[in-house]
Scaffold this motif. Structure first.
Motif, PDB file in Angstrom:
ATOM      1  N   ASN A 145       5.052  -0.821  -3.228  1.00 32.38           N
ATOM      2  CA  ASN A 145       5.389   0.385  -2.526  1.00 32.38           C
ATOM      3  C   ASN A 145       4.505   1.284  -1.817  1.00 32.38           C
ATOM      4  OD1 ASN A 145       4.894   2.176  -4.655  1.00 32.38           O
ATOM      5  ND2 ASN A 145       6.810   1.561  -5.487  1.00 32.38           N
ATOM      6  N   ILE A 146       4.748   2.078  -1.093  1.00 35.57           N
ATOM      7  CA  ILE A 146       3.719   2.932  -0.652  1.00 35.57           C
ATOM      8  C   ILE A 146       3.309   3.794  -1.381  1.00 35.57           C
ATOM      9  CG2 ILE A 146       5.405   4.803   0.413  1.00 35.57           C
ATOM     10  CD1 ILE A 146       2.156   3.321   2.262  1.00 35.57           C
ATOM     11  N   ARG A 147       3.943   4.176  -2.641  1.00 30.49           N
ATOM     12  CA  ARG A 147       3.359   5.018  -3.639  1.00 30.49           C
ATOM     13  C   ARG A 147       2.368   4.597  -4.377  1.00 30.49           C
ATOM     14  NH1 ARG A 147       8.290   5.698  -5.847  1.00 30.49           N
ATOM     15  NH2 ARG A 147       8.038   3.819  -7.367  1.00 30.49           N
ATOM     16  N   ILE A 148       2.346   3.407  -4.946  1.00 28.42           N
ATOM     17  CA  ILE A 148       1.144   2.967  -5.614  1.00 28.42           C
ATOM     18  C   ILE A 148       0.085   2.504  -4.519  1.00 28.42           C
ATOM     19  CG2 ILE A 148       2.106   0.255  -5.428  1.00 28.42           C
ATOM     20  CD1 ILE A 148       0.556   2.174  -8.594  1.00 28.42           C
ATOM     21  N   LEU A 149       0.156   2.407  -3.480  1.00 25.87           N
ATOM     22  CA  LEU A 149      -0.909   1.919  -2.361  1.00 25.87           C
ATOM     23  C   LEU A 149      -1.659   3.292  -2.163  1.00 25.87           C
ATOM     24  CD1 LEU A 149      -2.489  -0.018  -1.116  1.00 25.87           C
ATOM     25  CD2 LEU A 149      -0.805   0.201   0.863  1.00 25.87           C
ATOM     26  N   GLU A 150      -0.898   4.131  -1.977  1.00 24.44           N
ATOM     27  CA  GLU A 150      -1.607   5.801  -1.722  1.00 24.44           C
ATOM     28  C   GLU A 150      -2.293   6.245  -3.089  1.00 24.44           C
ATOM     29  OE1 GLU A 150      -1.419   8.153   1.343  1.00 24.44           O
ATOM     30  OE2 GLU A 150      -1.859   6.287   1.513  1.00 24.44           O
ATOM     31  N   ARG A 151      -1.756   5.893  -4.103  1.00 22.64           N
ATOM     32  CA  ARG A 151      -2.516   6.146  -5.372  1.00 22.64           C
ATOM     33  C   ARG A 151      -3.854   5.314  -5.545  1.00 22.64           C
ATOM     34  NH1 ARG A 151      -0.198   5.293 -11.460  1.00 22.64           N
ATOM     35  NH2 ARG A 151      -1.905   6.107 -12.630  1.00 22.64           N
ATOM     36  N   LEU A 152      -3.756   4.084  -4.978  1.00 22.28           N
ATOM     37  CA  LEU A 152      -5.170   3.358  -4.913  1.00 22.28           C
ATOM     38  C   LEU A 152      -6.012   3.928  -3.968  1.00 22.28           C
ATOM     39  CD1 LEU A 152      -6.814   0.786  -5.412  1.00 22.28           C
ATOM     40  CD2 LEU A 152      -5.548  -0.535  -3.580  1.00 22.28           C
ATOM     41  N   ARG A 153      -5.278   4.187  -2.882  1.00 22.88           N
ATOM     42  CA  ARG A 153      -6.107   4.671  -1.761  1.00 22.88           C
ATOM     43  C   ARG A 153      -6.813   6.279  -2.137  1.00 22.88           C
ATOM     44  NH1 ARG A 153      -6.005   8.495   2.709  1.00 22.88           N
ATOM     45  NH2 ARG A 153      -3.914   9.264   1.847  1.00 22.88           N
ATOM     46  N   GLU A 154      -6.037   7.155  -2.737  1.00 19.76           N
ATOM     47  CA  GLU A 154      -6.259   8.468  -2.914  1.00 19.76           C
ATOM     48  C   GLU A 154      -7.336   8.688  -4.294  1.00 19.76           C
ATOM     49  OE1 GLU A 154      -2.826  10.550  -2.939  1.00 19.76           O
ATOM     50  OE2 GLU A 154      -2.942  10.791  -0.931  1.00 19.76           O
ATOM     51  N   ASN A 155      -6.971   7.868  -5.281  1.00 26.42           N
ATOM     52  CA  ASN A 155      -7.669   8.223  -6.612  1.00 26.42           C
ATOM     53  C   ASN A 155      -8.669   7.120  -7.117  1.00 26.42           C
ATOM     54  OD1 ASN A 155      -5.716  10.129  -6.674  1.00 26.42           O
ATOM     55  ND2 ASN A 155      -4.368   9.106  -8.231  1.00 26.42           N
ATOM     56  N   TYR A 156      -8.641   5.993  -6.319  1.00 27.73           N
ATOM     57  CA  TYR A 156      -9.748   4.817  -6.659  1.00 27.73           C
ATOM     58  C   TYR A 156     -10.374   4.250  -5.578  1.00 27.73           C
ATOM     59  CZ  TYR A 156      -6.562   4.845 -10.964  1.00 27.73           C
ATOM     60  OH  TYR A 156      -5.854   5.086 -12.008  1.00 27.73           O
ATOM     61  N   LEU A 157     -10.130   4.798  -4.522  1.00 26.97           N
ATOM     62  CA  LEU A 157     -10.968   4.495  -3.060  1.00 26.97           C
ATOM     63  C   LEU A 157     -11.298   5.633  -2.353  1.00 26.97           C
ATOM     64  CD1 LEU A 157      -9.065   1.286  -1.821  1.00 26.97           C
ATOM     65  CD2 LEU A 157     -11.140   1.238  -3.257  1.00 26.97           C
ATOM     66  N   GLY A 158     -11.292   6.806  -2.990  1.00 29.59           N
ATOM     67  CA  GLY A 158     -11.547   8.130  -2.724  1.00 29.59           C
ATOM     68  C   GLY A 158     -12.543   8.364  -1.934  1.00 29.59           C
ATOM     69  N   GLY A 159     -12.852   9.083  -0.676  1.00 25.78           N
ATOM     70  CA  GLY A 159     -14.160   9.148  -0.043  1.00 25.78           C
ATOM     71  C   GLY A 159     -14.646   8.065   0.670  1.00 25.78           C
ATOM     72  N   LEU A 160     -13.904   6.986   0.662  1.00 24.01           N
ATOM     73  CA  LEU A 160     -14.238   5.933   1.772  1.00 24.01           C
ATOM     74  C   LEU A 160     -13.818   5.998   2.836  1.00 24.01           C
ATOM     75  CD1 LEU A 160     -14.107   2.774  -0.835  1.00 24.01           C
ATOM     76  CD2 LEU A 160     -15.988   4.287  -0.253  1.00 24.01           C
ATOM     77  N   GLY A 161     -13.002   6.929   3.437  1.00 20.10           N
ATOM     78  CA  GLY A 161     -12.335   7.418   4.900  1.00 20.10           C
ATOM     79  C   GLY A 161     -11.248   6.505   5.166  1.00 20.10           C
ATOM     80  N   TYR A 162     -10.495   5.931   4.114  1.00 16.67           N
ATOM     81  CA  TYR A 162      -9.448   5.158   4.579  1.00 16.67           C
ATOM     82  C   TYR A 162      -8.427   6.233   4.863  1.00 16.67           C
ATOM     83  CZ  TYR A 162     -11.542   0.799   2.869  1.00 16.67           C
ATOM     84  OH  TYR A 162     -12.125  -0.123   2.548  1.00 16.67           O
ATOM     85  N   GLN A 163      -7.593   6.014   6.130  1.00 19.03           N
ATOM     86  CA  GLN A 163      -6.636   6.728   6.404  1.00 19.03           C
ATOM     87  C   GLN A 163      -5.278   6.487   5.660  1.00 19.03           C
ATOM     88  OE1 GLN A 163      -5.918   6.716  10.616  1.00 19.03           O
ATOM     89  NE2 GLN A 163      -8.030   6.846  11.156  1.00 19.03           N
ATOM     90  N   PRO A 164      -4.177   7.207   5.621  1.00 21.00           N
ATOM     91  CA  PRO A 164      -3.026   6.951   5.132  1.00 21.00           C
ATOM     92  C   PRO A 164      -2.204   5.489   5.366  1.00 21.00           C
ATOM     93  CG  PRO A 164      -2.880   8.886   5.925  1.00 21.00           C
ATOM     94  CD  PRO A 164      -4.083   8.492   6.443  1.00 21.00           C
ATOM     95  N   ALA A 165      -1.887   4.951   4.094  1.00 25.60           N
ATOM     96  CA  ALA A 165      -1.766   3.571   4.105  1.00 25.60           C
ATOM     97  C   ALA A 165      -0.509   3.216   4.921  1.00 25.60           C
ATOM     98  CB  ALA A 165      -1.505   3.069   2.389  1.00 25.60           C
ATOM     99  N   ILE A 166      -0.558   1.939   5.235  1.00 23.74           N
ATOM    100  CA  ILE A 166       0.534   1.235   6.192  1.00 23.74           C
ATOM    101  C   ILE A 166       1.434   0.377   5.411  1.00 23.74           C
ATOM    102  CG2 ILE A 166       0.925   0.067   8.330  1.00 23.74           C
ATOM    103  CD1 ILE A 166      -1.802   1.070   9.302  1.00 23.74           C
ATOM    104  N   LEU A 167       2.539   0.676   5.110  1.00 26.64           N
ATOM    105  CA  LEU A 167       3.580  -0.381   4.420  1.00 26.64           C
ATOM    106  C   LEU A 167       4.855   0.020   4.810  1.00 26.64           C
ATOM    107  CD1 LEU A 167       3.439  -1.397   0.726  1.00 26.64           C
ATOM    108  CD2 LEU A 167       5.730  -0.833   1.805  1.00 26.64           C
ATOM    109  N   VAL A 168       5.705  -0.977   5.216  1.00 29.42           N
ATOM    110  CA  VAL A 168       7.044  -0.930   5.671  1.00 29.42           C
ATOM    111  C   VAL A 168       7.796  -1.767   4.820  1.00 29.42           C
ATOM    112  CG1 VAL A 168       8.887  -1.304   7.279  1.00 29.42           C
ATOM    113  CG2 VAL A 168       6.599  -0.559   7.972  1.00 29.42           C
ATOM    114  N   GLU A 169       8.676  -1.282   3.993  1.00 24.15           N
ATOM    115  CA  GLU A 169       9.659  -1.968   3.007  1.00 24.15           C
ATOM    116  C   GLU A 169      10.296  -3.022   3.516  1.00 24.15           C
ATOM    117  OE1 GLU A 169       9.878  -1.529  -0.334  1.00 24.15           O
ATOM    118  OE2 GLU A 169       8.489   0.225  -0.509  1.00 24.15           O
TER     119      GLU A 169
END
Length: 376
Positions: A145-169
């Protein structure tokens, strides 16, 4: 940031004093805040300043689930062991026919520490590309889900410039979806279901749609990306053929010459391609197969006992008149972290209880460039 600024301010004070200059602390603090801010700005510019080259990765992250039970999804395996003690849970697990999966449902402890490790090894696999920056665009498969992907983006890939994740259920009954992470601006997101007539509802619910997104390139062109996860090899070949046909129709609907790529887990084994000519019939009329430029690469996935290496994971680059071109010398399999590789030299799936491995797939990466910069 406060502690960093304070330390930086102290260092600056010592530096000025070494030159015989006494700068009051408030002035040092203001100068420090300004320099730290500028450093962050410069770092952000470095992240996004390469206007003539865009790197693209596909990565099946193998069961990137959180440990929250989502109603309507068969995600019971990916819960903490303490949440698996009810009779209802054990009854649901008992319905699983595959012994290995049934054991995981009953006894895997998908606790917070395990989830943290899973996210860390995925992030490390991504960061090995681009000198720690990761690819500019990543097509991901098996994301809950988008929740776990945003956690990856914000907490583990932070500072790399990735914009909010794109996921459609989608409609996959397990709840796994396809997704994008991107540093490029994105517009026009849509999930396209793949029609599987006369296959039965259970098979329809065991598939993922094709996620389409439009990325803004530096020269004003629109890059269309399709993230895919086709039906698994245990499904009949005609289902993957239907998926390829759907992808072809989506590409045909684009403007002539528009740059486009398709990336993901196509689930076409080397044996199926050899016997059914899948790529020559269904792919090569419209696309360039990126991994054919991967020198010495066996595949992105391996299944014993037949010593079966396959490029289940592929990236396809459009044939057309776009100014952007595939850099054929850039293609690689990203498998240099120790956690990704077994002692036999094959992809290391993430296993419990030890929490070893990453995924049973290796990421595939390439870059597109403007020809005057690429030398092609």
């Amino acid at each position: 940031m406060g502690n960093s600024v304070a330390c930086f301010s102290t260092d600056m004070g010592a530096m000025f004093q070494s030159f015989g200059i006494n700068v009051p602390r408030p002035i040092r603090l203001l100068m420090s805040i300004f320099l730290v801010s500028m450093a962050g700005y410069v770092f952000a510019e470095v992240i996004s300043s390469d206007k003539t080259e865009v790197s693209i990765m596909t990565f099946n992250v193998e069961n990137l689930f959180d440990n929250i039970d989502d109603p309507g999804k068969t995600d019971e395996t990916f819960l903490a062991l303490k949440d698996k003690q009810s009779a209802t849970h054990k009854q649901e697990c008992g319905k699983i026919s595959v012994e290995r999966w049934r054991y995981q449902c009953l006894f895997w402890d998908w606790n917070d520490a395990v989830l943290d490790k899973k996210l860390r090894v995925i992030a490390a696999s991504i960061r090995q590309v681009g000198e720690g920056r990761g690819a500019d665009i990543i097509a991901l498969q098996e994301v809950e889900n988008i929740r776990i992907l945003e956690r990856l983006r914000e907490n583990y890939l932070g500072g790399l410039g990735y914009q909010p994740a794109i996921l459609v259920e989608g409609r996959d009954r397990r709840g796994i979806d396809v997704a994008f992470l991107s540093r490029l601006p994105v517009s026009g997101v849509a999930l396209h279901d793949i029609p599987f007539p006369n296959t039965g509802e259970s098979r329809v619910q065991d598939t993922r749609g094709i996620l389409e997104a439009t990325f803004e390139l530096s020269d004003g062109e629109k890059l269309v990306g399709f993230a895919v996860h086709f039906p698994a090899p245990y499904h009949p070949t005609f289902m993957r053929e239907m998926a390829y046909h759907k992808l072809s129709r989506l590409k045909a609907a684009l403007d002539a010459g528009q740059p486009a790529f398709a990336a993901g887990d196509f689930n076409t084994t080397s044996e199926e391609d050899k016997n059914k000519k899948m790529l020559s019939r269904l792919v090569k009329p419209d696309w360039q197969v990126v991994h054919e430029n991967c020198d010495g690469c066996k595949g992105t996935s391996y299944y014993p006992p037949k010593d079966d290496w396959s490029f289940l994971d592929m990236i396809l680059w459009s044939k057309g008149d776009s100014a952007w071109r595939m850099n054929t010398g850039s293609v690689l399999i990203a498998n240099t972290t120790s956690a990704q590789v077994t002692h036999q030299g094959t992809p290391a799936r993430f296993e419990l209880p030890e929490g070893a491995g990453v995924s049973d797939h290796w990421p595939l990466v390439f870059t597109i460039t403007l020809p005057d910069q690429a030398g092609i």
